[in-house]
Design an enzyme around this catalytic site. Structure first.
Site, mmCIF file in Angstrom:
data_model
loop_
_atom_site.group_PDB
_atom_site.id
_atom_site.type_symbol
_atom_site.label_atom_id
_atom_site.label_comp_id
_atom_site.label_asym_id
_atom_site.label_seq_id
_atom_site.Cartn_x
_atom_site.Cartn_y
_atom_site.Cartn_z
ATOM 1 N N GLU A 229 0.868 -1.172 0.000
ATOM 2 C CA GLU A 229 0.000 0.000 0.000
ATOM 3 C C GLU A 229 0.903 1.219 0.000
ATOM 4 O O GLU A 229 1.552 1.521 1.004
ATOM 5 C CB GLU A 229 -0.923 0.043 1.216
ATOM 6 C CG GLU A 229 -1.909 1.193 1.130
ATOM 7 C CD GLU A 229 -2.575 1.540 2.446
ATOM 8 O OE1 GLU A 229 -2.826 2.753 2.663
ATOM 9 O OE2 GLU A 229 -2.823 0.627 3.242
ATOM 10 N N CYS A 263 -2.826 8.561 3.378
ATOM 11 C CA CYS A 263 -2.615 8.045 2.024
ATOM 12 C C CYS A 263 -3.842 8.255 1.153
ATOM 13 O O CYS A 263 -3.731 8.389 -0.066
ATOM 14 C CB CYS A 263 -2.254 6.562 2.077
ATOM 15 S SG CYS A 263 -3.448 5.531 2.945
#
Length: 462
Positions: A229, A263
């Site tokens: 990720e 994020c």
């Protein structure tokens, strides 16, 4: 050798930890290897019970955890409760989903044969977690990995070393066998050495694109799984028919919560030209209500970014945009704590931006957002896709069917309609392009942490 964590709150050394030696790293991995078969043979119900108790222990220790979190990475103390609640929500959801996700797949009857597919654990899973949401990002992999029968070694960012200790501590007294869940404090070379270790069977990494490349490089040739990720430059598009007040409230929070260090935070906003001025006026007014300051104060709603170099990076993006014609809308003097040479950074909104500017193409990871006017859905979608990243994207509209159809053309792992910056633990969390590969959360997330094992049994009595 020691590693020091400098607090962005006041620049002091908040915690120091000795880095694990090569011998300690090997001993930790060996303990995991020795414990894994016993853990794998433990019933799923027992594993679920142990994980539930650990989460209860974690929540019960939240006052200490919240204070440490604020001091290590700068999030206002009043906002740290959300991470504790998120850990509980995600963990309990994954525990609930485990039985379905890990169930043996039984095939249709075939005379003379019994056939089924089991999901079996990889063995030892290395989880490398970042500092920005240190508990949430870690729990995404730790809980399903343990539920699946893997042993887990957790390595947190040097900025948040206490987080790995607190998570492992939460499992004490739960009945978890020794060696099943451990932590290590390592530097970059030692982390690379761990990835290369023949007894590490899967790596779950959350962090930068460069970090993801490092993981792939060190895992290459061993044919192990990696979950990555990575970064994001997540866009939002507000259509002409959207609820403007709701979109402003949601997107300003999506851009500036956690000082923009998410994020899946909103870093680009595209507005239909008919609502541009109205949206910007309301967004600027709302942003001016933030209070930048010491995150331990109950009055603070915006804390420092993680370090001065991160603040300077955002400042350089803003300067680049201004030099190319962008217009800033927040007078930095309104935020007296915002000072060059410090991690305290005022929130900023810029208009008259375009994709020649670093602000609209590079991940910012700070309290800044660029707003660009568009004249059609097609232009908005083209700009949203004009990025090396593809984690999430948000579309705001009162016409949900049309917004959903537009979402089919957006190149991201998650499409939000009328919301943003949220992880639903029953949905797959995944990215495309430089936002990574693999998946956490949902029943699909368990597939990343197990391998299929087929049984093909022929009866000799027929």
């Amino acid at each position: 050798m020691e590693q020091h964590t400098l607090s962005p709150v006041d620049g002091s050394i908040y915690v120091s930890r000795a880095l694990s030696s090569t011998e300690e790293i090997h001993a930790t991995i060996e303990r995991a290897t020795q414990s894994q078969k016993e853990w794998q043979s433990t019933s799923l119900e027992t594993r679920k019970s142990i994980c539930k108790q650990a989460i209860a222990n974690f929540v019960n220790n939240q006052q200490v955890i919240r204070q440490e979190l604020t001091m290590m990475m700068g999030r206002p103390l009043t906002q740290t409760q959300g991470e504790i609640a998120g850990v509980k929500e995600r963990a309990l959801s994954m525990i609930e989903q485990a039985e379905q996700a890990l169930a043996t797949i039984t095939l249709a009857d075939k005379p003379g044969f019994t056939r089924y597919i089991k999901r079996v654990p990889f063995g030892n899973v290395l989880v490398i977690a970042p500092w920005n949401y240190p508990y949430l990002t870690a729990i995404n992999a730790v809980i399903p990995a343990l539920l699946a029968g893997n042993c887990v070694i957790l390595k947190h960012s040097a900025q948040t070393p206490l987080c790995s200790e607190r998570l492992v501590q939460a499992f004490e007294g739960t009945g978890l066998p020794h060696g099943v869940f451990q932590f290590l404090h390592t530097d970059h070379p030692s982390t690379e050495h761990m990835i290369q270790h023949p007894q590490i069977d899967y790596v779950a990494f959350t962090g930068s694109v460069a970090g993801g490349a490092m993981v792939e490089k060190n895992a290459a040739g061993r044919f192990i799984g990696v979950g990555l990720e990575l970064g994001g430059k997540d866009p939002a598009y507000v259509r002409a028919d959207a609820d403007i007040d709701y979109a402003v409230e949601t997107l300003v929070d999506g851009a500036f919560f956690n000082s923009g260090q998410s994020c899946c935070g909103i870093e680009r906003i595209y507005l239909h030209e008919s609502i541009h001025d109205q949206f910007v006026e309301k967004a600027v007014a709302l942003t001016k209500q933030y209070r930048l300051g010491n995150p331990t104060s109950s009055k603070t709603t915006l804390g420092p970014v993680v370090r001065t170099s991160a603040a300077d990076f955002v400042r350089s993006q803003i300067e680049d945009a201004i030099s190319k014609g962008a217009v800033t809308h927040i007078n930095e003097s309104l935020f007296s704590e915002s000072k060059p040479g410090t991690p305290y950074l005022a929130p900023q909104i810029l208009t008259n931006v375009d994709h020649t500017m670093r602000l609209m193409t590079e991940e910012s990871f700070g309290p800044v957002v660029g707003i660009q006017s568009v004249f059609s859905d097609e232009e908005a979608i083209a700009l949203m896709n004009d990025s090396q990243f593809g984690l999430t994207a948000a579309i705001f509209s009162s016409d949900v069917p049309t917004a959903t159809r537009l979402g089919e053309h957006v190149e991201t792992g998650t499409v939000f309609i009328n919301r943003c910056d949220y992880l639903d633990p029953e949905l797959a969390w995944t990215g495309v392009k430089n936002s990574g590969r693999g998946c956490t959360l949902s029943t699909i997330g368990f597939e990343m942490l197990t391998r299929p094992k087929s049984f093909h049994i022929k009866s000799l009595n027929d």
